[in-house]
Motif scaffolding. Sequence first.
Motif, short mmCIF file in Angstrom:
data_model
loop_
_atom_site.label_atom_id
_atom_site.label_comp_id
_atom_site.label_asym_id
_atom_site.label_seq_id
_atom_site.Cartn_x
_atom_site.Cartn_y
_atom_site.Cartn_z
N ALA A 170 133.25 -9.91 54.08
CA ALA A 170 134.61 -10.17 54.60
C ALA A 170 135.17 -8.97 55.36
O ALA A 170 136.21 -9.07 55.99
CB ALA A 170 135.55 -10.55 53.45
N ALA A 171 134.47 -7.82 55.30
CA ALA A 171 134.99 -6.62 55.97
C ALA A 171 134.53 -6.56 57.41
O ALA A 171 133.37 -6.85 57.70
CB ALA A 171 134.49 -5.38 55.23
N ASP A 172 135.42 -6.17 58.33
CA ASP A 172 134.95 -6.01 59.70
C ASP A 172 134.57 -4.56 60.01
O ASP A 172 134.04 -4.27 61.07
CB ASP A 172 135.91 -6.57 60.77
N LEU A 173 134.82 -3.66 59.06
CA LEU A 173 134.38 -2.27 59.19
C LEU A 173 133.88 -1.79 57.84
O LEU A 173 134.56 -1.98 56.82
CB LEU A 173 135.56 -1.38 59.65
N LEU A 174 132.68 -1.22 57.81
CA LEU A 174 132.13 -0.68 56.56
C LEU A 174 131.94 0.83 56.72
O LEU A 174 131.55 1.30 57.80
CB LEU A 174 130.78 -1.33 56.23
N PHE A 175 132.22 1.57 55.64
CA PHE A 175 131.93 3.01 55.59
C PHE A 175 130.83 3.20 54.56
O PHE A 175 131.00 2.83 53.39
CB PHE A 175 133.16 3.80 55.12
N VAL A 176 129.70 3.78 54.96
CA VAL A 176 128.61 4.08 54.01
C VAL A 176 128.01 5.43 54.38
O VAL A 176 128.14 5.88 55.52
CB VAL A 176 127.49 2.99 54.05
N ASN A 177 127.34 6.08 53.41
CA ASN A 177 126.57 7.27 53.77
C ASN A 177 125.12 6.83 54.03
O ASN A 177 124.80 5.63 53.95
CB ASN A 177 126.71 8.38 52.72
N ASP A 178 124.23 7.76 54.34
CA ASP A 178 122.86 7.39 54.72
C ASP A 178 122.14 6.61 53.62
O ASP A 178 121.49 5.61 53.88
CB ASP A 178 122.05 8.64 55.09
N ALA A 201 130.33 2.53 60.00
CA ALA A 201 130.31 3.99 60.14
C ALA A 201 129.37 4.54 59.09
O ALA A 201 129.57 4.31 57.89
CB ALA A 201 131.72 4.55 59.96
N VAL A 202 128.32 5.24 59.54
CA VAL A 202 127.35 5.83 58.61
C VAL A 202 127.55 7.35 58.60
O VAL A 202 127.44 8.00 59.63
CB VAL A 202 125.89 5.47 59.00
N LYS A 203 127.89 7.88 57.40
CA LYS A 203 128.19 9.31 57.26
C LYS A 203 126.91 10.07 56.92
O LYS A 203 126.14 9.63 56.08
CB LYS A 203 129.21 9.50 56.14
N HIS A 204 126.71 11.22 57.60
CA HIS A 204 125.51 12.02 57.37
C HIS A 204 125.83 13.35 56.70
O HIS A 204 125.22 14.38 57.05
CB HIS A 204 124.80 12.30 58.70
N GLY A 205 126.81 13.41 55.80
CA GLY A 205 127.14 14.66 55.12
C GLY A 205 127.48 15.75 56.13
O GLY A 205 128.30 15.52 57.04
N ASP A 217 125.93 2.35 69.78
CA ASP A 217 126.32 3.35 68.79
C ASP A 217 127.03 4.53 69.44
O ASP A 217 126.85 4.78 70.63
CB ASP A 217 125.07 3.94 68.12
N VAL A 218 127.76 5.26 68.63
CA VAL A 218 128.31 6.54 69.06
C VAL A 218 128.16 7.51 67.88
O VAL A 218 128.37 7.13 66.74
CB VAL A 218 129.77 6.39 69.57
N SER A 219 127.72 8.74 68.19
CA SER A 219 127.49 9.73 67.13
C SER A 219 128.26 11.00 67.40
O SER A 219 128.60 11.30 68.56
CB SER A 219 126.00 10.11 67.06
N HIS A 220 128.51 11.77 66.35
CA HIS A 220 129.08 13.11 66.50
C HIS A 220 128.45 13.98 65.41
O HIS A 220 128.33 13.54 64.26
CB HIS A 220 130.60 13.07 66.37
#
Length: 305
Positions: A170-178, A201-205, A217-220
């Motif tokens: 049901a979410a249109d945006l998810l936040f997860v780590n690797d 959004a995938v977080k890489h520490g 995709d877009v990365s920083h």
Amino acid sequence: AGHINWDVTIHVDELPERDGETRIERLEQSGGGSAANVAVGLGGLGGRSIVFGSVGGDESGALVLRELANAGVDPGHVLVDAGEATSVTYVIVDGGGELLMLANEGANESFSAADLDRDTLAAADHLHLTGQQPATAAALATGAAEVGVTRSFDPGRRVRDREYDAALHAADLLFVNDREADALAAGTDIDPRAPTDRVIAVKHGGSGATVHTPHGDVSHPGFEVDAVDTAGAGDAFAAGFLGAALRDSAITGDGFPHDPREYQVPLLVANACGAIAAETVTARTDLSWDRVRSMMGESPESDLL
Ligand code: ADP
């Protein structure tokens, strides 16, 4: 919506081992819990937030509510469960930023779908979900979808629990780590690294984050800081991302845009907020646009703000 806790951060010389000696150097206490952390973070970035969740009928519950109100967050929809103690998280950190977290269950999952004020939900611009019982999480996420309110979900370890599939879908945006991204791909039909119909959004520490959208995709790479305590970095990341996206109207009633360029600024702000959290002790981070700008320093990217 999610957990509202009392956090005790214990600074030690070395993480405790069985039979080993550990010296406690310092102890700090503050309000915490992922939902409260994100709400307070968003407030610092100029947003107005309401938290759905629960505390116990004890003194720390009263303190948590007072602290939320002082931070400009509306605690009026927090359930006070008189029969339970407020949930406490003990975060044990050593000088190198290694940490150990211990939590008691307490009242933080007492909030149920029956406690949800649907009118308040319908009047919101956005719902950010960080936890709750599976049925409550599903009721919140699907309830928001029914009234056209956009949803984000930061499931954490719940990503491995199939009872949360309704809320994930049901979410249109998810936040997860690797690690959580791998678990999501393995356990569900949502694969962050393959084209999906949602934004992830995938977080890489310490290496920043990537936003995956249906159109690319877009990365920083993130910001280099002396990390002392990364507890709460994920919450600060979510607050920064949502604060920037809501401020710039990237999120509209039609949902999240599918053009990766729309996420350049939210991603930058999210990484700056995550870095601020990593260099600050305690999981609760005071965020502000001034702190975000100073994290960016002289970098040309600060022009984007
Ligand atoms: P989670 O806590 O959810 O596992 P991460 O540890 O990946 O998430 O941290 C979230 C975000 O915080 C990262 O994407 C990054 O922007 C920032 N962050 C985390 N650790 C560091 C670090 N050591 N240095 C700089 N930024 C960090």
